[in-house]
Motif scaffolding. Sequence first.
Motif, PDB file in Angstrom:
ATOM      1  N   SER A   8      27.115  61.238  35.410  1.00 30.99           N
ATOM      2  CA  SER A   8      26.802  60.034  35.159  1.00 30.99           C
ATOM      3  C   SER A   8      27.809  58.584  34.617  1.00 30.99           C
ATOM      4  O   SER A   8      28.597  59.603  35.639  1.00 30.99           O
ATOM      5  CB  SER A   8      27.455  60.479  32.992  1.00 30.99           C
ATOM      6  OG  SER A   8      28.227  60.430  32.342  1.00 30.99           O
ATOM      7  N   GLN A   9      27.163  57.910  35.017  1.00 34.11           N
ATOM      8  CA  GLN A   9      28.132  56.753  35.784  1.00 34.11           C
ATOM      9  C   GLN A   9      27.739  55.254  34.986  1.00 34.11           C
ATOM     10  O   GLN A   9      26.374  55.920  34.227  1.00 34.11           O
ATOM     11  CB  GLN A   9      28.165  56.616  36.914  1.00 34.11           C
ATOM     12  CG  GLN A   9      27.269  55.721  37.436  1.00 34.11           C
ATOM     13  CD  GLN A   9      26.671  55.844  38.556  1.00 34.11           C
ATOM     14  OE1 GLN A   9      26.282  56.874  39.506  1.00 34.11           O
ATOM     15  NE2 GLN A   9      27.856  54.795  39.240  1.00 34.11           N
ATOM     16  N   THR A  10      28.667  55.113  34.525  1.00 31.08           N
ATOM     17  CA  THR A  10      28.158  53.377  34.111  1.00 31.08           C
ATOM     18  C   THR A  10      28.411  52.156  34.290  1.00 31.08           C
ATOM     19  O   THR A  10      29.426  52.098  35.499  1.00 31.08           O
ATOM     20  CB  THR A  10      29.272  52.970  32.738  1.00 31.08           C
ATOM     21  OG1 THR A  10      28.884  54.124  31.285  1.00 31.08           O
ATOM     22  CG2 THR A  10      29.026  51.601  31.413  1.00 31.08           C
ATOM     23  N   LEU A  11      27.794  51.231  35.250  1.00 31.43           N
ATOM     24  CA  LEU A  11      27.584  50.021  35.715  1.00 31.43           C
ATOM     25  C   LEU A  11      26.520  48.950  34.731  1.00 31.43           C
ATOM     26  O   LEU A  11      26.150  48.765  34.558  1.00 31.43           O
ATOM     27  CB  LEU A  11      26.845  50.514  37.340  1.00 31.43           C
ATOM     28  CG  LEU A  11      24.957  50.628  36.636  1.00 31.43           C
ATOM     29  CD1 LEU A  11      24.577  50.347  38.834  1.00 31.43           C
ATOM     30  CD2 LEU A  11      24.457  52.187  36.242  1.00 31.43           C
ATOM     31  N   SER A  12      27.260  47.580  35.890  1.00 30.89           N
ATOM     32  CA  SER A  12      26.615  46.714  35.645  1.00 30.89           C
ATOM     33  C   SER A  12      24.766  46.153  35.716  1.00 30.89           C
ATOM     34  O   SER A  12      25.035  47.220  36.568  1.00 30.89           O
ATOM     35  CB  SER A  12      27.458  45.430  36.275  1.00 30.89           C
ATOM     36  OG  SER A  12      27.023  45.226  37.735  1.00 30.89           O
ATOM     37  N   ARG A  13      24.981  44.873  35.617  1.00 28.59           N
ATOM     38  CA  ARG A  13      23.383  45.118  35.763  1.00 28.59           C
ATOM     39  C   ARG A  13      22.691  44.403  36.782  1.00 28.59           C
ATOM     40  O   ARG A  13      22.133  45.455  37.593  1.00 28.59           O
ATOM     41  CB  ARG A  13      22.931  44.702  34.883  1.00 28.59           C
ATOM     42  CG  ARG A  13      22.914  43.218  33.955  1.00 28.59           C
ATOM     43  CD  ARG A  13      22.591  42.435  33.066  1.00 28.59           C
ATOM     44  NE  ARG A  13      23.229  41.372  32.791  1.00 28.59           N
ATOM     45  CZ  ARG A  13      22.289  40.327  31.530  1.00 28.59           C
ATOM     46  NH1 ARG A  13      21.891  40.775  31.178  1.00 28.59           N
ATOM     47  NH2 ARG A  13      23.118  39.604  31.950  1.00 28.59           N
ATOM     48  N   SER A  47      17.841  58.627  33.245  1.00 31.44           N
ATOM     49  CA  SER A  47      17.939  59.598  33.755  1.00 31.44           C
ATOM     50  C   SER A  47      17.281  60.440  34.760  1.00 31.44           C
ATOM     51  O   SER A  47      15.701  60.135  35.442  1.00 31.44           O
ATOM     52  CB  SER A  47      17.420  60.270  32.917  1.00 31.44           C
ATOM     53  OG  SER A  47      18.386  60.264  31.338  1.00 31.44           O
ATOM     54  N   PHE A  48      17.726  60.314  35.794  1.00 34.20           N
ATOM     55  CA  PHE A  48      17.307  60.977  37.072  1.00 34.20           C
ATOM     56  C   PHE A  48      17.116  62.426  37.258  1.00 34.20           C
ATOM     57  O   PHE A  48      18.422  63.215  37.003  1.00 34.20           O
ATOM     58  CB  PHE A  48      17.938  60.562  38.549  1.00 34.20           C
ATOM     59  CG  PHE A  48      17.489  58.794  38.586  1.00 34.20           C
ATOM     60  CD1 PHE A  48      16.823  58.347  39.561  1.00 34.20           C
ATOM     61  CD2 PHE A  48      18.768  58.136  37.584  1.00 34.20           C
ATOM     62  CE1 PHE A  48      16.606  57.170  39.653  1.00 34.20           C
ATOM     63  CE2 PHE A  48      17.654  56.265  37.649  1.00 34.20           C
ATOM     64  CZ  PHE A  48      17.098  56.345  38.546  1.00 34.20           C
ATOM     65  N   LEU A  49      16.200  63.159  37.613  1.00 32.31           N
ATOM     66  CA  LEU A  49      16.687  64.276  38.543  1.00 32.31           C
ATOM     67  C   LEU A  49      16.278  65.132  39.829  1.00 32.31           C
ATOM     68  O   LEU A  49      15.968  64.448  40.076  1.00 32.31           O
ATOM     69  CB  LEU A  49      15.233  65.027  37.080  1.00 32.31           C
ATOM     70  CG  LEU A  49      15.127  64.862  35.491  1.00 32.31           C
ATOM     71  CD1 LEU A  49      13.768  65.813  35.749  1.00 32.31           C
ATOM     72  CD2 LEU A  49      16.502  65.858  35.425  1.00 32.31           C
ATOM     73  N   ARG A  50      17.003  65.781  40.383  1.00 33.32           N
ATOM     74  CA  ARG A  50      16.844  66.338  41.616  1.00 33.32           C
ATOM     75  C   ARG A  50      16.879  68.009  41.556  1.00 33.32           C
ATOM     76  O   ARG A  50      17.924  68.564  40.773  1.00 33.32           O
ATOM     77  CB  ARG A  50      18.561  65.511  42.709  1.00 33.32           C
ATOM     78  CG  ARG A  50      17.835  65.593  43.703  1.00 33.32           C
ATOM     79  CD  ARG A  50      18.534  65.469  44.964  1.00 33.32           C
ATOM     80  NE  ARG A  50      19.937  65.691  45.238  1.00 33.32           N
ATOM     81  CZ  ARG A  50      20.655  65.379  45.820  1.00 33.32           C
ATOM     82  NH1 ARG A  50      20.918  64.254  46.473  1.00 33.32           N
ATOM     83  NH2 ARG A  50      21.981  65.706  45.619  1.00 33.32           N
ATOM     84  N   PRO A  51      15.353  68.356  42.325  1.00 33.57           N
ATOM     85  CA  PRO A  51      16.136  69.857  42.482  1.00 33.57           C
ATOM     86  C   PRO A  51      17.613  70.429  43.071  1.00 33.57           C
ATOM     87  O   PRO A  51      17.582  69.704  44.358  1.00 33.57           O
ATOM     88  CB  PRO A  51      15.332  70.572  43.513  1.00 33.57           C
ATOM     89  CG  PRO A  51      14.273  69.697  43.050  1.00 33.57           C
ATOM     90  CD  PRO A  51      14.823  68.205  43.349  1.00 33.57           C
ATOM     91  N   GLN A  54      19.592  69.583  38.751  1.00 32.49           N
ATOM     92  CA  GLN A  54      20.747  68.098  38.822  1.00 32.49           C
ATOM     93  C   GLN A  54      20.595  67.494  38.325  1.00 32.49           C
ATOM     94  O   GLN A  54      18.709  66.852  38.034  1.00 32.49           O
ATOM     95  CB  GLN A  54      21.301  67.910  40.251  1.00 32.49           C
ATOM     96  CG  GLN A  54      21.552  68.889  41.429  1.00 32.49           C
ATOM     97  CD  GLN A  54      21.807  67.936  42.959  1.00 32.49           C
ATOM     98  OE1 GLN A  54      22.596  67.341  42.786  1.00 32.49           O
ATOM     99  NE2 GLN A  54      21.452  68.767  44.284  1.00 32.49           N
ATOM    100  N   ARG A  55      20.876  66.735  37.327  1.00 30.34           N
ATOM    101  CA  ARG A  55      20.947  66.145  36.542  1.00 30.34           C
ATOM    102  C   ARG A  55      21.763  64.127  37.007  1.00 30.34           C
ATOM    103  O   ARG A  55      23.118  64.938  36.909  1.00 30.34           O
ATOM    104  CB  ARG A  55      20.990  65.684  35.678  1.00 30.34           C
ATOM    105  CG  ARG A  55      19.672  66.950  35.271  1.00 30.34           C
ATOM    106  CD  ARG A  55      19.817  67.517  33.461  1.00 30.34           C
ATOM    107  NE  ARG A  55      19.257  68.314  33.266  1.00 30.34           N
ATOM    108  CZ  ARG A  55      19.451  69.158  32.053  1.00 30.34           C
ATOM    109  NH1 ARG A  55      20.094  68.671  30.944  1.00 30.34           N
ATOM    110  NH2 ARG A  55      18.772  70.620  31.410  1.00 30.34           N
ATOM    111  N   HIS A  56      21.087  63.151  36.750  1.00 30.68           N
ATOM    112  CA  HIS A  56      22.420  62.243  37.004  1.00 30.68           C
ATOM    113  C   HIS A  56      21.802  61.092  36.128  1.00 30.68           C
ATOM    114  O   HIS A  56      21.125  60.972  35.854  1.00 30.68           O
ATOM    115  CB  HIS A  56      22.152  61.916  38.208  1.00 30.68           C
ATOM    116  CG  HIS A  56      23.547  60.094  38.847  1.00 30.68           C
ATOM    117  ND1 HIS A  56      23.940  61.082  38.595  1.00 30.68           N
ATOM    118  CD2 HIS A  56      23.414  59.254  38.144  1.00 30.68           C
ATOM    119  CE1 HIS A  56      25.433  59.868  39.141  1.00 30.68           C
ATOM    120  NE2 HIS A  56      24.614  58.681  38.955  1.00 30.68           N
TER     121      HIS A  56
END
Length: 495
Positions: A8-13, A47-51, A54-56
């Motif tokens: 995970s990460q926090t970022l600016s718009r 929330s993003f997924l990848r086989p 993997q989650r980000h």
Amino acid sequence: MTPTQATSQTLSRERLTAVVGGLLDGGWRLALMAAHDDVDRLRVVYSFLRPVGQRHELTVEVPRDDAWLPSLAHSSFPAGRFEREIRDLFGIRPDGHPMPKRLVRHAHWPTGYHPMRHDADPTPRFDPDIGSYPFIAVEGDGVYEIPVGPVHAGLIEPGHFRFTVVGETILQVKARLWFLHRGVEGLFQGRTPVQGIELAERISGDTAVGHSLAYVMAVEDALDIDVDERTRAARALLLEAERLYNHVSDLGAIANDVGYGIAHTHTQRLRESLLRHNKALTGHRLLRGGITIGGAHLRTSPDLALLRGVADEVAEIVQITLANSIVADRFTGTSTLTTAQAEHIGTLGYVARASGIPIDARRDHPTVDLGAFEPVTEERGDVLARYLVRAREVAASTQILAALAPRATPTTAGHLMSVTPTSRAAAGLGVVEAWRGTLCHRVEIGRSGTLTRVRAVDPSFFNWPALPVALTDTIVPDFPLTNKSFNQSYAGNDL
């Protein structure tokens, strides 16, 4: 089974567009967007997924007095729809959105009213719906419109379909949903995690296992609860049992929409056998009560002889149905959704797999070892392909149930009855392959041990936009057939 890898990460718009672009280019899929009202600020989680596994997550904070985010609609079709939903419910404007009209709130909703804000009036004044929805008009010689719904015959929830037609050929269809926004996500707030299960089971009645399992997995992820292999197997078994009875029902209903009622009659007989089997498994015909936090509940082992018998009969019904030349003609080439169209829209489940896209959380985000499992796919993308994917998945689910049965012995152990208050808030994500497709829940639990936010995304949210696309150049009489071949949930879409 591949372990879940979560980052995970926090970022600016200001950085959002570039970071998301990099994720999409790297094969990640946007599975969920969840807005939050933290009283002093607003916040959006992507929330993003990848086989495989993997989650980000990306988190962007938004000032309450300057509530906007850069729109991602130009790079992700699902993102554009999530953004419109969030604007309606939370008042966060998607800056640069190509179609920023309302999605969830129809014209009778008060202007500037956002029901998921913490200070929203619980009893707002609603005005009459003046019918100002901006349908795109198509003009020309012989062009006319056919409105269908929102009130339909039988026990079906409301949805409006506006057909623009020449003769019997459909030029375009516009689907308008969200007639019964129930505020389900708001109803989770303040409940204990255990109390949330019964609500999750009822988000979409035919997906009680899918929604409750995604929900409890999200809670377990947030609270770092380990689940043993026997429980995982029992849960997977219930998920396949839910897939089985729904697919069997759909196979008959699709045939019924071309007048082949005998197939429908026999699949309804088989569905009833499966519903009675469901009640033996969990005590409920729709498998409610089978999923608990930290555990699973099976009253008995599955009746494998009954299940094999059903699968054999379904195979025979499918063979007889497709041998009918009229049925085969109506199925073949009707309402084709190409692979490119399915990928652009972001379709999931049997809709995607019928268009040649092998997406399936049982393989891509596994919770239990299913051996050399591969998703069932077809390439044509028409009604026939969506029918055949279901037919082949009936056989596949029966085999999975037989493999899981020895590993999922009857049990009521492992249940978590309460959550101890903690020194910090916690968040978690649950991902399952429900019978319609990949289903996600994201939960946040406060320090008091109660739910502060539950975000649920049914695969129908992704798949509904594909229906009008597939209907282009189809004839009007094939709308019921096409709609049944998609069979998306109104309730799961309109929370």
